[in-house]
Enzyme design. Structure first.
Site, PDB file in Angstrom:
ATOM      1  N   ARG A   1      18.935  -9.489  17.543  1.00 53.58           N
ATOM      2  CA  ARG A   1      17.851 -10.225  18.208  1.00 53.58           C
ATOM      3  C   ARG A   1      17.960  -9.995  19.716  1.00 53.58           C
ATOM      4  O   ARG A   1      18.672 -10.674  20.399  1.00 53.58           O
ATOM      5  CB  ARG A   1      17.939 -11.706  17.866  1.00 53.58           C
ATOM      6  CG  ARG A   1      18.063 -11.995  16.357  1.00 53.58           C
ATOM      7  CD  ARG A   1      16.737 -11.999  15.625  1.00 53.58           C
ATOM      8  NE  ARG A   1      15.935 -13.140  16.004  1.00 53.58           N
ATOM      9  CZ  ARG A   1      16.100 -14.375  15.506  1.00 53.58           C
ATOM     10  NH1 ARG A   1      17.065 -14.598  14.650  1.00 53.58           N
ATOM     11  NH2 ARG A   1      15.336 -15.367  15.908  1.00 53.58           N
TER      12      ARG A   1
ATOM     13  N   ASP B   1       8.233 -16.447   9.638  1.00 57.06           N
ATOM     14  CA  ASP B   1       9.191 -17.417   9.082  1.00 57.06           C
ATOM     15  C   ASP B   1       8.783 -17.889   7.689  1.00 57.06           C
ATOM     16  O   ASP B   1       9.566 -18.531   6.997  1.00 57.06           O
ATOM     17  CB  ASP B   1       9.331 -18.629  10.010  1.00 57.06           C
ATOM     18  CG  ASP B   1       9.973 -18.238  11.321  1.00 57.06           C
ATOM     19  OD1 ASP B   1       9.891 -19.028  12.277  1.00 57.06           O
ATOM     20  OD2 ASP B   1      10.527 -17.133  11.396  1.00 57.06           O
TER      21      ASP B   1
ATOM     22  N   CYS C   1      21.016 -16.983  13.268  1.00 57.88           N
ATOM     23  CA  CYS C   1      20.571 -16.153  12.147  1.00 57.88           C
ATOM     24  C   CYS C   1      20.959 -14.694  12.336  1.00 57.88           C
ATOM     25  O   CYS C   1      20.915 -14.166  13.416  1.00 57.88           O
ATOM     26  CB  CYS C   1      19.050 -16.216  12.045  1.00 57.88           C
ATOM     27  SG  CYS C   1      18.594 -17.732  11.284  1.00 57.88           S
TER      28      CYS C   1
ATOM     29  N   ARG D   1      19.894 -25.808   8.787  1.00 55.21           N
ATOM     30  CA  ARG D   1      19.497 -25.609  10.183  1.00 55.21           C
ATOM     31  C   ARG D   1      17.990 -25.748  10.367  1.00 55.21           C
ATOM     32  O   ARG D   1      17.516 -25.967  11.474  1.00 55.21           O
ATOM     33  CB  ARG D   1      19.922 -24.200  10.648  1.00 55.21           C
ATOM     34  CG  ARG D   1      21.426 -24.023  10.734  1.00 55.21           C
ATOM     35  CD  ARG D   1      21.791 -22.684  11.342  1.00 55.21           C
ATOM     36  NE  ARG D   1      21.022 -22.464  12.535  1.00 55.21           N
ATOM     37  CZ  ARG D   1      20.399 -21.306  12.800  1.00 55.21           C
ATOM     38  NH1 ARG D   1      20.487 -20.314  11.938  1.00 55.21           N
ATOM     39  NH2 ARG D   1      19.701 -21.154  13.895  1.00 55.21           N
TER      40      ARG D   1
ATOM     41  N   LYS E   1      11.385 -27.726  14.474  1.00 53.15           N
ATOM     42  CA  LYS E   1      12.712 -27.247  14.927  1.00 53.15           C
ATOM     43  C   LYS E   1      12.544 -26.312  16.130  1.00 53.15           C
ATOM     44  O   LYS E   1      13.234 -26.451  17.129  1.00 53.15           O
ATOM     45  CB  LYS E   1      13.403 -26.484  13.800  1.00 53.15           C
ATOM     46  CG  LYS E   1      14.566 -25.611  14.273  1.00 53.15           C
ATOM     47  CD  LYS E   1      15.239 -24.841  13.182  1.00 53.15           C
ATOM     48  CE  LYS E   1      14.685 -23.472  12.960  1.00 53.15           C
ATOM     49  NZ  LYS E   1      15.108 -22.411  13.884  1.00 53.15           N
ATOM     50  N   ASN E   2      11.578 -25.378  16.028  1.00 54.77           N
ATOM     51  CA  ASN E   2      11.467 -24.354  17.070  1.00 54.77           C
ATOM     52  C   ASN E   2      10.830 -24.872  18.347  1.00 54.77           C
ATOM     53  O   ASN E   2      10.790 -24.173  19.349  1.00 54.77           O
ATOM     54  CB  ASN E   2      10.747 -23.113  16.532  1.00 54.77           C
ATOM     55  CG  ASN E   2      11.622 -22.384  15.535  1.00 54.77           C
ATOM     56  OD1 ASN E   2      12.818 -22.665  15.422  1.00 54.77           O
ATOM     57  ND2 ASN E   2      11.044 -21.486  14.771  1.00 54.77           N
TER      58      ASN E   2
HETATM   59  C1  EPZ Z   1      11.347 -17.403  17.479  1.00 59.74           C
HETATM   60  O1  EPZ Z   1      12.435 -16.522  17.617  1.00 59.74           O
HETATM   61  C2  EPZ Z   1      11.752 -18.311  16.337  1.00 59.74           C
HETATM   62  N1  EPZ Z   1      12.995 -18.986  16.680  1.00 59.74           N
HETATM   63  C3  EPZ Z   1      11.956 -17.508  15.065  1.00 59.74           C
HETATM   64  O2  EPZ Z   1      12.195 -18.446  14.030  1.00 59.74           O
HETATM   65  C4  EPZ Z   1      10.671 -16.754  14.749  1.00 59.74           C
HETATM   66  O3  EPZ Z   1      10.903 -15.952  13.628  1.00 59.74           O
HETATM   67  C5  EPZ Z   1      10.278 -15.888  15.945  1.00 59.74           C
HETATM   68  O4  EPZ Z   1      10.152 -16.710  17.121  1.00 59.74           O
HETATM   69  C6  EPZ Z   1       8.948 -15.180  15.717  1.00 59.74           C
HETATM   70  O5  EPZ Z   1       7.960 -16.122  15.480  1.00 59.74           O
HETATM   71  C7  EPZ Z   1      12.960 -19.993  17.567  1.00 59.74           C
HETATM   72  O6  EPZ Z   1      11.910 -20.361  18.052  1.00 59.74           O
HETATM   73  C8  EPZ Z   1      14.274 -20.634  17.891  1.00 59.74           C
HETATM   74  P1  EPZ Z   1      10.663 -13.442  19.338  1.00 59.74           P
HETATM   75  P2  EPZ Z   1      12.502 -15.551  18.921  1.00 59.74           P
HETATM   76  O7  EPZ Z   1      11.303 -13.336  20.678  1.00 59.74           O
HETATM   77  O8  EPZ Z   1      11.877 -16.238  20.061  1.00 59.74           O
HETATM   78  C9  EPZ Z   1      11.504  -8.802  19.640  1.00 59.74           C
HETATM   79  C10 EPZ Z   1      13.332 -19.415  12.267  1.00 59.74           C
HETATM   80  O9  EPZ Z   1      13.462 -18.989  11.108  1.00 59.74           O
HETATM   81  N2  EPZ Z   1      12.090  -9.132  20.951  1.00 59.74           N
HETATM   82  O10 EPZ Z   1       9.260 -13.957  19.248  1.00 59.74           O
HETATM   83  O11 EPZ Z   1      13.895 -15.061  19.051  1.00 59.74           O
HETATM   84  C11 EPZ Z   1      12.319  -9.368  18.487  1.00 59.74           C
HETATM   85  O12 EPZ Z   1      13.360  -8.489  18.137  1.00 59.74           O
HETATM   86  C12 EPZ Z   1      13.495 -18.456  13.421  1.00 59.74           C
HETATM   87  O13 EPZ Z   1      13.037 -20.588  12.596  1.00 59.74           O
HETATM   88  C13 EPZ Z   1      12.485  -8.108  21.779  1.00 59.74           C
HETATM   89  O14 EPZ Z   1      12.373  -6.937  21.436  1.00 59.74           O
HETATM   90  O15 EPZ Z   1      11.568 -14.371  18.419  1.00 59.74           O
HETATM   91  C14 EPZ Z   1      11.287  -9.507  17.396  1.00 59.74           C
HETATM   92  O16 EPZ Z   1      11.114  -8.267  16.751  1.00 59.74           O
HETATM   93  C15 EPZ Z   1      13.961 -17.093  12.966  1.00 59.74           C
HETATM   94  N3  EPZ Z   1      13.009  -8.419  22.994  1.00 59.74           N
HETATM   95  C16 EPZ Z   1      10.006  -9.849  18.164  1.00 59.74           C
HETATM   96  O17 EPZ Z   1      10.253  -9.465  19.530  1.00 59.74           O
HETATM   97  C17 EPZ Z   1      13.146  -9.714  23.436  1.00 59.74           C
HETATM   98  O18 EPZ Z   1      13.614  -9.935  24.565  1.00 59.74           O
HETATM   99  C18 EPZ Z   1       9.652 -11.322  18.156  1.00 59.74           C
HETATM  100  O19 EPZ Z   1      10.795 -12.040  18.578  1.00 59.74           O
HETATM  101  C19 EPZ Z   1      12.740 -10.743  22.557  1.00 59.74           C
HETATM  102  C20 EPZ Z   1      12.208 -10.431  21.332  1.00 59.74           C
END
Ligand code: EPZ
Length: 417
Positions: free
Chosen positions: A121, A304, A116, A396, A22-23
C-alpha cells in the site's frame, strides 16, 4: 486466537443497525489534534483500529475518554513525539498521524503502517502532497520523518485517486499558510465527513466530495462536536449477506445514496430492494442472474465490497465477472472460497465466478473484507460447520458482528482456535 464457527443455511431475518464508518473514524480521531480544545465524536464504531488510535493520541498527551459510542479528545496539552514504533505499527491508516502532526507541529516521525496485507500500500501521493506544502520527507529505518519550517498552501495534482492521500493532505493543509488546491481528489463520503469535522473546527474547506478541493489554511482551529456518518461498507456487507442467505433484512441507519452502486448491482441480479430515507430492506430471492461488476473509485462499486460480492456471485446462475480497478491483487479470498467448492478463476484484475453451491470447510481470513466474504459464504452452507480463522482481521471492520448475525437468526459463534 479465536475462530468463527458458522452453521449456515438459515435466511437472515430482522433488522440490523449500522454503526459509524470505520474509514471516517480512523481519520477523524487524528484530525482532532489539529484543534486547540476538546473535540467530541459521536456514533463512533467500537473497533480495534479505533482503540489503537486512542492509544496513539494518549501517547502524545491528549486526554481521551471513550464512553459507548462517544469519544472525547482534549488535545490541549499534546506534545510532538516521534512515533517510529509502538501502536502506529498496528494499523494501516496510522499514516493520518503524518498529516495531523505536520499540521499541528510542523514535524512528525511515524513508523510505516501495518494493517491489511492484501497488497503493498504505497504512500507516494501522500508524500508528494506534504512536499508540495513545504515539508521535507525522508524514510529512515522504516519510519517516515517529516519536517517543515513552515507549511505554505500549494496546488497539488494527485497522480492516483487516493482516499488516504486526499485526507492526509487536507489535514496538513488546514494549518498551512494560504490556500491549497487538491486536484484529482478522491470523492468518497468519508472525505466529506472529515472536511465537515474540520470546517466545524473553523477550517475553510470547499469542494470535498468533488475532484477539486480548496482549503484556506488557518493558524488555529477549535474543538467541536461531530457525529460520524454510517459505515457504507458495513451496511453493504449486511445487504450482501441478506441476499446470499435468501433472507429479508432491514439495514437501518444508512445513507442510501452511499450504496447506490451496490444497490443497482443487487437489483440487476434479481435481489429485492426497498429504499427508505435512512434504511434499505433487502429481500432475497431463490434465483439470481449472473452479472459483471467493476470495483472503481467512488461513486463506483466499492472495492471494499468486492470480496463479499464474490461470495454472493457464487449463488448466481451462470458465470459472473468481477474486476477490481482500484487494487490489482485483492483476491486472497478466492483460494479460501475454492476450499468451500467455489468455482472461481482469477485472471489479472478479474475474478471469473461460476455459480455453484458451496460446502463447509476450514478457511482463513487474510484481511477484513476477505474475512467478511468467508463469513457470508459460510452463511449459505446448510450442511456442516464452516470455521473461519483470522477473526482479528474481521474485528477491525465489523463491530458486534456475531451479535448482529445471531439477532438476524444466524447460527454463528466464536470459539478458541
Ligand atoms: C482507503 O484506503 C480505505 N482505508 C480502504 O479500505 C479502501 O479500500 C481504499 O481507501 C479505496 O477505497 C481507509 O480508509 C483506512 P487509496 P487507502 O489511497 O486510502 C494507490 C478497508 O477494507 N495509491 O484510495 O489506503 C493504492 O495502491 C480498507 O476498510 C498509490 O499508488 O486507499 C490503490 O491502488 C482496505 N499511492 C489506490 O491508489 C498512494 O500514495 C487507492 O488507494 C496512495 C494510494
Amino acid at each position: 486466537m479465536e475462530k468463527l464457527m458458522i452453521s449456515g443455511g438459515r435466511p437472515l431475518q430482522g433488522t440490523v443497525t449500522i454503526s459509524g464508518a470505520k474509514n471516517s473514524a480512523i481519520a477523524l480521531i487524528p484530525a482532532a489534534i489539529l484543534a486547540e480544545s476538546e473535540v467530541i465524536l459521536d456514533n463512533l464504531p467500537l473497533l480495534s483500529d479505533v482503540a489503537v488510535y486512542s492509544e496513539i493520541l494518549e501517547e502524545l498527551g491528549a486526554n481521551v475518554s471513550w464512553e459507548g459510542n462517544q469519544m472525547r479528545i482534549d488535545p490541549t496539552h499534546i506534545i510532538s513525539l516521534p512515533m517510529p514504533n509502538g501502536p502506529v505499527k498496528k494499523l494501516r491508516a496510522s499514516y493520518y498521524m503524518m498529516g495531523a502532526m505536520l499540521g499541528r507541529f510542523k514535524e512528525a516521525v511515524i513508523g510505516l503502517p501495518g494493517g491489511c496485507n492484501f497488497e503493498p500500500r504505497p504512500i507516494d501521493q501522500h508524500i508528494k502532497g506534504f512536499e508540495a506544502l513545504g515539508a521535507t520527507v525522508t524514510n529512515e529505518h522504516g519510519a517516515i520523518h517529516l519536517h517543515a519550517k513552515e507549511l505554505k498552501g500549494a496546488k497539488i495534482y494527485l497522480d492516483v485517486v487516493s482516499v488516504g492521500a486526499t485526507i492526509n493532505i487536507m489535514l496538513a493543509a488546514t494549518r498551512a499558510k494560504g490556500s491549497t488546491i487538491i486536484e484529482n481528489a478522491a470523492k468518497e463520503p468519508e472525505i466529506i465527513d472529515v472536511a465537515t469535522l474540520l470546517n466545524s473546527m473553523g477550517a475553510s474547506i470547499k469542494g470535498a466530495g468533488t475532484e477539486t478541493i480548496r482549503i484556506e489554511g488557518k493558524s488555529e482551529l477549535r474543538g467541536c462536536r461531530h457525529s460520524i456518518i454510517p459505515d457504507r461498507i458495513q451496511a453493504g456487507t449486511y445487504m450482501i449477506a441478506a441476499a446470499a442467505t435468501r433472507g429479508n433484512v432491514l439495514i437501518d441507519n444508512v445513507i442510501p445514496k452511499h450504496l447506490e452502486a451496490l444497490t443497482a448491482k443487487l437489483i440487476e441480479m434479481g435481489v429485492g430492494i426497498e429504499e427508505l430515507d435512512e434504511s434499505i430492506r433487502v429481500i432475497g430471492k431463490e434465483k439470481y442472474e449472473s452479472i459483471d461488476v467493476k470495483a472503481l473509485v467512488y461513486p463506483g462499486f466499492a472495492t471494499d465490497l468486492q470480496s463479499p460480492m464474490t461470495s454472493l456471485l457464487t449463488q448466481a446462475e451462470g458465470v459472473s465477472v468481477l474486476s477490481d480497478f482500484v487494487y490489482s491483487n485483492r483476491f486472497k479470498h478466492v483460494p479460501e472460497l475454492a476450499r468451500m467448492g467455489a468455482k472461481i478463476r482469477v485472471e489479472g484484475r478479474s475474478a471469473i465466478i461460476e455459480g455453484h453451491p458451496l460446502n463447509a470447510a476450514k478457511v482463513k481470513a487474510t484481511d477484513l473484507r476477505a474475512g467478511a466474504a468467508l463469513v457470508i459464504a459460510g452463511l449459505t452452507v446448510s450442511e456442516g460447520i464452516t470455521e473461519v480463522t483470522g477473526v482479528e482481521f474481521i474485528d477491525r471492520g465489523y463491530d458486534h458482528l456475531v451479535t448482529n448475525l445471531r439477532e438476524l437468526g444466524a447460527d454463528v459463534w466464536r470459539q478458541n482456535d
